[in-house]
Design a protein around this motif. Sequence first.
Motif: not given
Length: 84
Positions: A18-19, A22-23, A26, A30, A32-33, A37, A42, A46, A57
């Motif tokens: 996810l890292s 995410c930017k 979404f 990272e 906040q994501a 998650a 989201l 995830a 994640w």
Amino acid sequence: MKTLLLLLVRYERSPVPLSEICKEFFGIGEKQAAMMAASQALPVPAFKLRESERAGWMVDLRDLAEHIDKKRRQALNDYTEVRT
């Protein structure tokens, strides 16, 4: 299907951390994501590959591609409504 293939070419694996997405996809960082998650907030599912708080994640590219395609269809519908 094309969206999924393009994502697979770009990331060369699925699932992806996810890292890494995410930017761009979404518009969030990272931290906040990861919080989103954890509460499944989201727009895509995830998951963690290990039962560990420290595990990162992950997002399956099939889910991300479906999300992108859905957003495109919505935008196309909105565009068509405004133009007619």
